[in-house]
Design an enzyme around this catalytic site. Structure first.
Site, PDB file in Angstrom:
ATOM      1  N   HIS A 152       0.815  -1.218   0.000  1.00  0.00           N
ATOM      2  CA  HIS A 152       0.000   0.000   0.000  1.00  0.00           C
ATOM      3  C   HIS A 152       0.848   1.267   0.000  1.00  0.00           C
ATOM      4  O   HIS A 152       0.357   2.344  -0.310  1.00  0.00           O
ATOM      5  CB  HIS A 152      -0.962  -0.009   1.203  1.00  0.00           C
ATOM      6  CG  HIS A 152      -0.273   0.252   2.517  1.00  0.00           C
ATOM      7  ND1 HIS A 152       0.124  -0.763   3.366  1.00  0.00           N
ATOM      8  CD2 HIS A 152       0.089   1.406   3.131  1.00  0.00           C
ATOM      9  CE1 HIS A 152       0.690  -0.247   4.446  1.00  0.00           C
ATOM     10  NE2 HIS A 152       0.680   1.070   4.331  1.00  0.00           N
ATOM     11  N   GLU A 174      -1.115  -8.391   2.800  1.00  0.00           N
ATOM     12  CA  GLU A 174       0.090  -7.771   2.228  1.00  0.00           C
ATOM     13  C   GLU A 174       1.338  -8.623   2.445  1.00  0.00           C
ATOM     14  O   GLU A 174       2.280  -8.532   1.655  1.00  0.00           O
ATOM     15  CB  GLU A 174       0.293  -6.377   2.837  1.00  0.00           C
ATOM     16  CG  GLU A 174      -0.818  -5.419   2.462  1.00  0.00           C
ATOM     17  CD  GLU A 174      -0.493  -3.987   2.833  1.00  0.00           C
ATOM     18  OE1 GLU A 174      -0.836  -3.091   2.059  1.00  0.00           O
ATOM     19  OE2 GLU A 174       0.113  -3.771   3.910  1.00  0.00           O
ATOM     20  N   SER A 199       3.968   2.420   8.864  1.00  0.00           N
ATOM     21  CA  SER A 199       3.601   1.206   8.132  1.00  0.00           C
ATOM     22  C   SER A 199       4.821   0.318   7.928  1.00  0.00           C
ATOM     23  O   SER A 199       5.891   0.798   7.544  1.00  0.00           O
ATOM     24  CB  SER A 199       2.996   1.567   6.775  1.00  0.00           C
ATOM     25  OG  SER A 199       1.737   2.165   6.932  1.00  0.00           O
ATOM     26  N   CYS A 215      47.601  46.545 -27.194  1.00  0.00           N
ATOM     27  CA  CYS A 215      46.923  47.841 -27.183  1.00  0.00           C
ATOM     28  C   CYS A 215      45.532  47.751 -27.788  1.00  0.00           C
ATOM     29  O   CYS A 215      44.710  48.642 -27.589  1.00  0.00           O
ATOM     30  CB  CYS A 215      47.767  48.882 -27.908  1.00  0.00           C
ATOM     31  SG  CYS A 215      48.008  48.541 -29.661  1.00  0.00           S
ATOM     32  N   HIS A 246      47.970  52.194 -34.695  1.00  0.00           N
ATOM     33  CA  HIS A 246      48.157  52.524 -33.292  1.00  0.00           C
ATOM     34  C   HIS A 246      46.812  52.892 -32.683  1.00  0.00           C
ATOM     35  O   HIS A 246      46.159  53.840 -33.136  1.00  0.00           O
ATOM     36  CB  HIS A 246      49.130  53.683 -33.121  1.00  0.00           C
ATOM     37  CG  HIS A 246      50.470  53.453 -33.767  1.00  0.00           C
ATOM     38  ND1 HIS A 246      51.395  52.559 -33.273  1.00  0.00           N
ATOM     39  CD2 HIS A 246      51.037  53.996 -34.882  1.00  0.00           C
ATOM     40  CE1 HIS A 246      52.467  52.559 -34.042  1.00  0.00           C
ATOM     41  NE2 HIS A 246      52.275  53.420 -35.033  1.00  0.00           N
TER      42      HIS A 246
END
Length: 992
Positions: A221, A230, A262, A651, A724
């Site tokens: 269950h 069960e 259970s 640069c 540059h």
């Protein structure tokens, strides 16, 4: 209240007390949720833990220092010598240390250790209890007899017999293994599975409940299956005593049993078993009419049972936590804290789940089957419709951290090509055409029609077809008129460009200055790696000269020191001019026969060149704007008092820094990381303008808002073929041409292959004659072993420049430079050593062929192999990019020549190759002629010595044999090629 940690959420589960059964599910109240209340004790614990961490780190550092100190042989030798050296006074009244040698110090140390050991032995009683009173014990010399053996030379010892011991069985009884397994399971909480029959399995684990360790069965269950019985008692009664053997029971009443219990197993030691069942064992199933139900018994009406499995909320979070903990992120860069409530975490999880997997109930099988049976197109439409129906909720979700990425992923994956009409028109126009170009257009159109659903193979095929079409179109471009310079005008714009990012009030402070925000914090990735700090206290003189291999330029940084004298101040406004170049074909760029004005140099109204003027320096600014007055933007205020200048060869980083101004703050991290980790490693030092423009284009694809970013001032030096990029320190050198491109969008035009321009191959602050210099360095070092060893150690890729001529390869092989390279690099980098091995193999093949064109063909065929190896080699040496460019030229030239041959054309460059080879041979002969006089004398002395030695060994009749042996030795001395030996004609043999 107990707290269960699930991921990053805390859920309070009350220990409820159920006195009677109820069919209703107990809701979780707000007061039952865990609350995070900061406490002073937690703060003190955090501070204590941090202090302990620092103390541990300090002790670890001291320990490592002591270990390094003890392992240093030199320091230990010096301490030993100083320890046993005596102190003496000098004539001047000073005291000095009379140092001993290491041997004397070692002997003293050994004597001290020996004396100390003797004292310890004496104190510990390790001595003989004897008395000696003037009498020495002497060994008697008298023969007193001895033992005599009777063993012969054939005697051998009898081998011992080993007794065989039987291994005792560790399993004393049949249930030994079962007991051991259950004992381990009770301690670790592991799951144990009993197979009772075909298809019948029982799962048991030990859990802590109600202050005891209890066995717990997994009942049907709990998985949503409801049956009358069960557990089968007949199939499990054999294992139940052993399971209960390792349980630790306590007094538990029936009222204590509640949800989540259970499957708990109790034996006759518990009152639950004796009061609620006739069997000797009781397994909790639930309650019926207030009485506990045994799972081992048969129940007729299952609807009356209130099962005691976990409540739905606990079951959901148990599964959620199990998967959540299995899938953590692979990156852990912080320690997690609880910053959001459980409700907020639930909202986030539900939003993501419903966005990707929209259902009404996750537990509904039909909802899941509905999505499973959808096709890919239907699933995308389903997601789009779902997102459209909940637009208001998505507006709220976007405020959650990271949810906008989820929405973006969904929108991107479900997007479709809305221009289907255009694609269908392309299909109609290209249908029934079988030419190569039409088929290429069809392949590209198919990939575009599919949109996001296109596969990787289809994308790759479309890219290849697009590349083929581009190459075909480029080859069919026609040049325009030759007198373009007569009418060329490219006046400087009188209006300044408007940058919306600098005009928005939300991005300006009260002084009208630009606010970097998150962009400034992430800009540290630029300044920390590619800029160096300018320290004003050390002066600016070392930064004035900005050198490059082709020339130099003077910065105006020295003008930051302002003189108070008017005359000297006016002198600071005068620049130093270079040779002023007129407007030539190298100043213009054309595409499809038309001028591309942003990629050209600026001119006056009369067509003459516009020359650069003195650019005054500033301290901490980013200067942008090429037309009109420049704009000065304060650098990020992370380090308010520091000035930075780009490192040599970097640069061009000022261009990316200017683009960062227009990047959105939330995307600044991605932008800077892409520049640092992807763009700059590919560009390296001294990239061409073509590569810089291509990198800028790649950045604009991910950050489109940077297209209208303004550029720094760019000056063009045609004499050095250099551009540059001017920073805030200006330029004292004047007379350069000025590039008109003012925005990133205009600069990107340099990346076009259709653009006809010399400037796109200019180096941004770099050198264009690198290949010629590498070739010159190689040729002049072939006959100089010391210089060649330096090249092999510092820049080994220069030897790849020998591929330009078979003669260079043969001479390097004769001088055994390839073998030396293998010896140097075989232990450092196998890829570099592999290059020298392949060069040696290639030289042997080339030397066996006398036709120049066939030799060059062999070199071209090996270029692809060199390129694949070079990709795995270190890229630090300066000649890496030059060697890679040479190999690329050979590979591309071979591919284009093959295409020409297939189309029926002939390569007519054989005369050029022969002339180039003759020039290189003259350079090699000049290098041989410049060999030092000492080397020539050495060779002559060696030849004379060999001749005189062999002249004494042979008589006059064996002159021919003597000459043959001498020629062989002469070839070895002069490093003649082993494949094609030549006779030595340097020496005239004397007549015998």
């Amino acid at each position: 209240m107990a707290t269960i940690m699930i991921g990053s959420m805390a859920i309070s589960v009350p220990n409820t007390h159920v006195s009677r059964a109820s069919n209703s599910v107990m809701p979780v109240q707000a007061v039952q949720m865990a609350k995070q209340v900061p406490s002073a004790r937690g703060v003190l614990y955090t501070l204590k833990r941090e202090g302990s961490t620092q103390v541990i780190k300090h002790e670890e550092a001291l320990r490592k220092f002591q270990e390094a100190f003890d392992q240093d042989v030199g320091i230990q030798r010096r301490l030993l010598v100083n320890k046993h050296s005596s102190i003496q006074s000098t004539k001047e009244g000073w005291f000095d240390l009379a140092s001993l040698n290491f041997r004397a110090g070692s002997s003293k140390e050994a004597a001290i250790a020996r004396r100390k050991q003797e004292e310890e032995d004496f104190l510990n009683g390790k001595y003989e209890q004897q008395f000696y009173a003037g009498v020495s014990a002497t060994k008697s010399m008298k023969f007193e007899g001895g033992s005599v053996g009777f063993r012969t030379k054939y005697w051998r010892p009898t081998p011992k017999k080993t007794k065989e011991r039987r291994a005792t069985s560790q399993c004393r009884k049949p249930t030994y293994v079962l007991e051991e397994v259950l004992s381990i399971a009770s301690k670790s909480g592991k799951l144990v599975e009993f197979i009772t029959g075909k298809g019948k399995r029982v799962k048991v684990c030990y859990v802590r409940k109600h202050g005891a360790i209890l066995p717990k069965f997994s009942l049907p269950h709990e998985e949503g299956k409801y049956i009358h019985q069960e557990l089968q008692y007949a199939s499990t009664y054999e294992f139940l005593p052993y399971i209960c053997m390792f349980a630790k029971y306590k007094s538990i009443n029936a009222d204590d049993i509640t949800y989540g219990d259970s499957g708990l197993l109790f034996d006759e030691r518990s009152s639950l078993t004796t009061n609620h069942t006739k069997l000797p064992y009781f397994v909790v199933r639930g309650r019926r009419n207030g009485k506990l139900v045994n799972a081992l018994e048969v129940v007729e009406n299952m609807e009356d049972i209130q099962h005691y499995s976990q409540n739905p909320e606990a079951q959901f979070f148990r599964g959620w936590k199990k998967v959540f903990d299995k899938m953590p992120p692979h990156v852990e860069n912080h320690e997690c804290t609880i910053d959001f409530t459980n409700e907020q975490c639930g909202e986030l999880a539900a939003a993501i789940s419903q966005s990707i997997f929209p259902v009404k109930k996750l537990s509904c099988k039909q909802c899941r089957q509905h999505i499973k049976h959808l096709s890919w197109e239907e699933y995308k439409q389903f997601l789009l419709a779902h997102m459209g129906c909940h637009g208001a909720e998505w507006e709220t979700f976007q405020e959650i951290d990271g949810m906008r990425y989820v929405k973006r992923v969904i929108e991107t994956s479900t997007a479709e090509n809305a221009s289907l009409q255009t694609s269908l028109e392309i299909v109609r126009l290209t249908q029934n055409y079988k030419s190569t170009h039409m088929l290429q257009i069809q392949d590209i159109n198919k990939a575009l029609m599919k949109g996001p659903s296109v596969t990787q193979s289809e994308l790759e095929q479309a890219s290849k077809q697009l590349l083929a079409m581009t190459q075909w179109w480029k080859n069919h471009m026609a040049l325009t008129d030759e007198d373009a310079l007569k009418v060329f005008r490219n006046k400087r714009s009188s209006k300044a460009l408007l940058n919306p990012s600098l005009l928005c009030d939300n991005q300006l402070d009260k002084n009208g200055n630009f606010v970097w925000g998150e962009r400034g914090r992430h800009s540290k990735r630029f300044f920390a790696n590619y800029f160096e700090e300018v320290v004003p206290s050390e002066g600016y003189s070392k930064y004035v000269i900005r050198t490059n291999p082709n020339g130099q330029r003077e910065l105006a940084i020295g003008s930051l020191i302002v003189p108070l004298d008017f005359e000297r101040a006016r002198m600071a406004l005068q620049g130093k001019s270079v040779t002023r170049e007129p407007i030539t074909m190298s100043c213009i760029s054309r595409q499809d026969g038309n001028f591309v004005y942003p990629c050209c140099c600026v001119t006056h109204d009369d067509g003459k060149a516009f020359y650069s003027e003195l650019k005054s320096p500033t301290k901490r600014h980013l200067v942008i704007g090429t037309s009109g007055d420049p704009k000065y933007i304060d650098l990020p205020a992370t380090d308010a008092d520091r000035m930075y200048i780009a490192k040599e060869g970097f640069c061009y980083l000022n261009i990316f820094l200017a683009m960062l101004v227009n990047v959105n703050e939330d995307e600044a991290k991605d932008f800077t990381k892409m520049v640092r980790d992807v763009i700059v490693p590919r560009l390296g030092k001294w990239p061409t303008m073509l590569d810089v423009a291509t990198a800028a284009y790649m950045l604009t694809v991910f950050h489109p808002e940077t297209r209208n970013a303004e550029l720094p001032r760019i000056l063009v030096d045609h004499a050095c073929q250099t551009m540059h990029v001017i920073d805030s320190f200006g330029s004292l050198t004047v007379g350069y041409h000025v590039l008109k491109a003012g925005t990133v969008n205009q600069l990107i035009q340099f990346a076009s292959n259709d653009l006809q321009s010399e400037m796109k191959f200019y180096r941004v602050g770099g050198e264009v004659q690198q290949r010629m210099k590498c070739e010159t360095a190689l040729i002049t070092s072939i006959f100089k072993p010391k210089r060649m060893i330096q090249i092999l150690e510092n820049d080994p890729y220069i030897l790849l420049m020998g591929l330009v001529s078979p003669s260079i390869l043969i001479h390097m092989y004769r001088m055994k430079h390839f073998e030396k390279g293998v010896e140097l690099w075989i232990s450092k980098e196998h890829s570099v050593a592999k290059i020298f091995i392949i060069l040696g193999q290639l030289t042997k093949r080339v030397a066996a062929n006398d036709v120049l064109l066939e030799q060059l063909e062999m070199i071209s065929e090996t270029s692809e192999r060199f390129m694949s190896i070079l990709e795995d080699c270190p890229q630090a040496p300066h000649s890496y990019k030059t060697a890679k460019d040479l190999l690329t030229m050979y590979i591309e030239g071979k591919a284009s020549n093959n295409q020409l041959v297939e189309n029926g054309f002939v390569d007519m460059n054989d005369k050029l190759y022969m002339a180039y080879e003759k020039n290189l041979l003259r350079s090699l002969e000049a290098g041989m002629a410049r060999i030092k006089l000492v080397g020539k004398i050495f060779y002559n002395m060696a030849i004379e010595k060999i001749c005189s030695t062999y002249g004494e060994m042979f008589d006059k009749e064996s002159c021919r044999r003597k000459q043959r042996i001498f020629r062989k030795l002469c070839e070895c001395v002069l490093h003649e090629c082993p494949v094609t030996p030549k006779k030595c004609k340097k020496y005239t043999f004397p007549k015998m």
